[in-house]
Design a protein around this motif. Structure first.
Motif, short mmCIF file in Angstrom:
data_model
loop_
_atom_site.label_atom_id
_atom_site.label_comp_id
_atom_site.label_asym_id
_atom_site.label_seq_id
_atom_site.Cartn_x
_atom_site.Cartn_y
_atom_site.Cartn_z
N VAL A 47 -33.95 -21.03 4.33
CA VAL A 47 -33.02 -20.61 3.29
C VAL A 47 -32.22 -19.40 3.77
O VAL A 47 -30.99 -19.36 3.63
N CYS A 48 -32.89 -18.44 4.34
CA CYS A 48 -32.19 -17.24 4.83
C CYS A 48 -31.19 -17.60 5.93
O CYS A 48 -30.05 -17.12 5.91
N LEU A 49 -31.58 -18.46 6.85
CA LEU A 49 -30.67 -18.87 7.92
C LEU A 49 -29.48 -19.66 7.37
O LEU A 49 -28.35 -19.48 7.81
N ALA A 50 -29.75 -20.53 6.40
CA ALA A 50 -28.66 -21.31 5.78
C ALA A 50 -27.68 -20.38 5.08
O ALA A 50 -26.46 -20.57 5.16
N MET A 51 -28.19 -19.38 4.41
CA MET A 51 -27.30 -18.43 3.72
C MET A 51 -26.48 -17.63 4.72
O MET A 51 -25.30 -17.39 4.50
N GLN A 52 -27.11 -17.23 5.82
CA GLN A 52 -26.40 -16.45 6.85
C GLN A 52 -25.25 -17.26 7.46
O GLN A 52 -24.21 -16.70 7.79
N SER A 53 -25.46 -18.56 7.59
CA SER A 53 -24.42 -19.39 8.21
C SER A 53 -23.50 -20.07 7.20
O SER A 53 -22.59 -20.79 7.58
N SER A 54 -23.73 -19.84 5.92
CA SER A 54 -22.89 -20.48 4.90
C SER A 54 -21.51 -19.84 4.85
O SER A 54 -21.33 -18.68 5.24
N PRO A 116 -22.76 -11.66 1.71
CA PRO A 116 -21.77 -11.70 0.62
C PRO A 116 -22.37 -12.32 -0.65
O PRO A 116 -23.32 -13.10 -0.57
N ALA A 117 -21.81 -11.97 -1.78
CA ALA A 117 -22.33 -12.45 -3.07
C ALA A 117 -22.41 -13.97 -3.15
O ALA A 117 -23.32 -14.52 -3.77
N ASN A 118 -21.47 -14.67 -2.52
CA ASN A 118 -21.48 -16.13 -2.59
C ASN A 118 -22.00 -16.81 -1.33
O ASN A 118 -21.73 -17.99 -1.10
N ALA A 119 -22.77 -16.07 -0.52
CA ALA A 119 -23.54 -16.74 0.53
C ALA A 119 -24.52 -17.63 -0.23
O ALA A 119 -25.03 -17.24 -1.29
N TYR A 120 -24.79 -18.81 0.27
CA TYR A 120 -25.61 -19.75 -0.51
C TYR A 120 -26.35 -20.72 0.40
O TYR A 120 -26.09 -20.83 1.59
N PHE A 121 -27.30 -21.42 -0.22
CA PHE A 121 -27.89 -22.60 0.42
C PHE A 121 -27.85 -23.72 -0.60
O PHE A 121 -27.79 -23.47 -1.81
N LYS A 122 -27.88 -24.93 -0.09
CA LYS A 122 -27.81 -26.10 -0.97
C LYS A 122 -29.23 -26.64 -1.16
O LYS A 122 -29.85 -27.12 -0.23
N HIS A 123 -29.72 -26.54 -2.39
CA HIS A 123 -31.04 -27.07 -2.73
C HIS A 123 -30.88 -28.54 -3.13
O HIS A 123 -29.95 -28.87 -3.87
N GLY A 127 -28.82 -27.75 -6.58
CA GLY A 127 -27.43 -27.47 -6.23
C GLY A 127 -27.32 -26.20 -5.39
O GLY A 127 -28.28 -25.79 -4.75
N HIS A 128 -26.16 -25.57 -5.43
CA HIS A 128 -25.93 -24.36 -4.64
C HIS A 128 -26.64 -23.17 -5.30
O HIS A 128 -26.48 -22.93 -6.49
N ILE A 129 -27.39 -22.44 -4.50
CA ILE A 129 -28.06 -21.23 -4.98
C ILE A 129 -27.51 -20.07 -4.15
O ILE A 129 -27.65 -20.06 -2.93
N ASN A 130 -26.86 -19.12 -4.84
CA ASN A 130 -26.24 -18.02 -4.13
C ASN A 130 -27.14 -16.79 -4.10
O ASN A 130 -28.27 -16.82 -4.59
N LYS A 131 -26.61 -15.73 -3.52
CA LYS A 131 -27.37 -14.49 -3.33
C LYS A 131 -28.01 -13.99 -4.63
O LYS A 131 -29.14 -13.51 -4.61
N LYS A 132 -27.29 -14.11 -5.72
CA LYS A 132 -27.80 -13.62 -7.01
C LYS A 132 -29.14 -14.27 -7.38
O LYS A 132 -30.01 -13.62 -7.97
N HIS A 133 -29.32 -15.53 -7.03
CA HIS A 133 -30.51 -16.27 -7.44
C HIS A 133 -31.50 -16.56 -6.31
O HIS A 133 -32.62 -17.00 -6.58
N VAL A 134 -31.11 -16.32 -5.08
CA VAL A 134 -31.95 -16.78 -3.96
C VAL A 134 -33.30 -16.07 -3.89
O VAL A 134 -34.32 -16.70 -3.65
N THR A 135 -33.31 -14.76 -4.10
CA THR A 135 -34.58 -14.04 -4.00
C THR A 135 -35.53 -14.51 -5.09
O THR A 135 -36.72 -14.69 -4.84
N ARG A 136 -35.00 -14.75 -6.27
CA ARG A 136 -35.83 -15.26 -7.38
C ARG A 136 -36.39 -16.64 -7.02
O ARG A 136 -37.56 -16.92 -7.24
#
Length: 155
Positions: A47-54, A116-123, A127-136
């Motif tokens: 998830v972290c790697l996907a967000m970094q490369s999103s 960035p706020a809209n870095a995300y991974f696709k679950h 669906g898309h989970i961005n920085k706001k929700h990823v840690t949760r």
């Protein structure tokens, strides 16, 4: 305590179970404690790697109702989902591989705060989970597997 701090504590707890990685209890799960640890760490790291490369410009606010509900509820039902292939542990889980993944996870969760706020991974279900929700999401997912480990050891 923030979700980031909880997640960090959960990774330390996963690490503490590594000596028992071969233990299993078929009454609770077909999988070993090592499987639970390996899977949890693979999810965190992937998830972290996907967000970094999103690309934050391609983020879509499309989190599903199920995703919103479970993130709000704070827990996942047991035995209802199957782990995607890329986060499934190998047949043989090596202690050294778990230790390496713990080190990576500790480093990777530190990167979330600078994304960035809209870095995300696709679950696959949420669906898309961005920085706001990823840690949760990672906190709830890891806690889910820690509860399974506790049940394996308790039974």
């Amino acid at each position: 305590m923030t979700s980031q701090n909880k997640l960090s504590d959960y990774i330390k707890t996963l690490e503490s179970y590594i000596p028992q990685h071969e233990f299993t209890n078929p009454k609770v799960s077909k999988a070993t404690i090592g499987w639970q640890i390996d899977h949890s760490l693979k999810v965190i790291n992937n998830v972290c790697l996907a967000m970094q490369s999103s690309d934050p410009n391609t983020y879509q606010k499309n989190i599903t109702l199920v995703g919103k509900f479970l993130l709000t509820l704070g827990k996942f039902p047991r035995g209802k989902a199957k782990a995607p292939k890329h986060v499934r542990p190998p047949e043989v889980i090596e202690k050294a591989a778990l230790i390496t993944q713990v080190t990576d996870a500790k480093k990777n969760i530190e990167t979330i705060s600078v994304l960035p706020a809209n870095a995300y991974f696709k679950h696959p279900m949420f669906g898309h989970i961005n920085k706001k929700h990823v840690t949760r999401f990672l906190e709830i997912h890891t806690k889910h597997h820690l509860k399974i480990i506790d049940d394996i050891l308790r039974e």
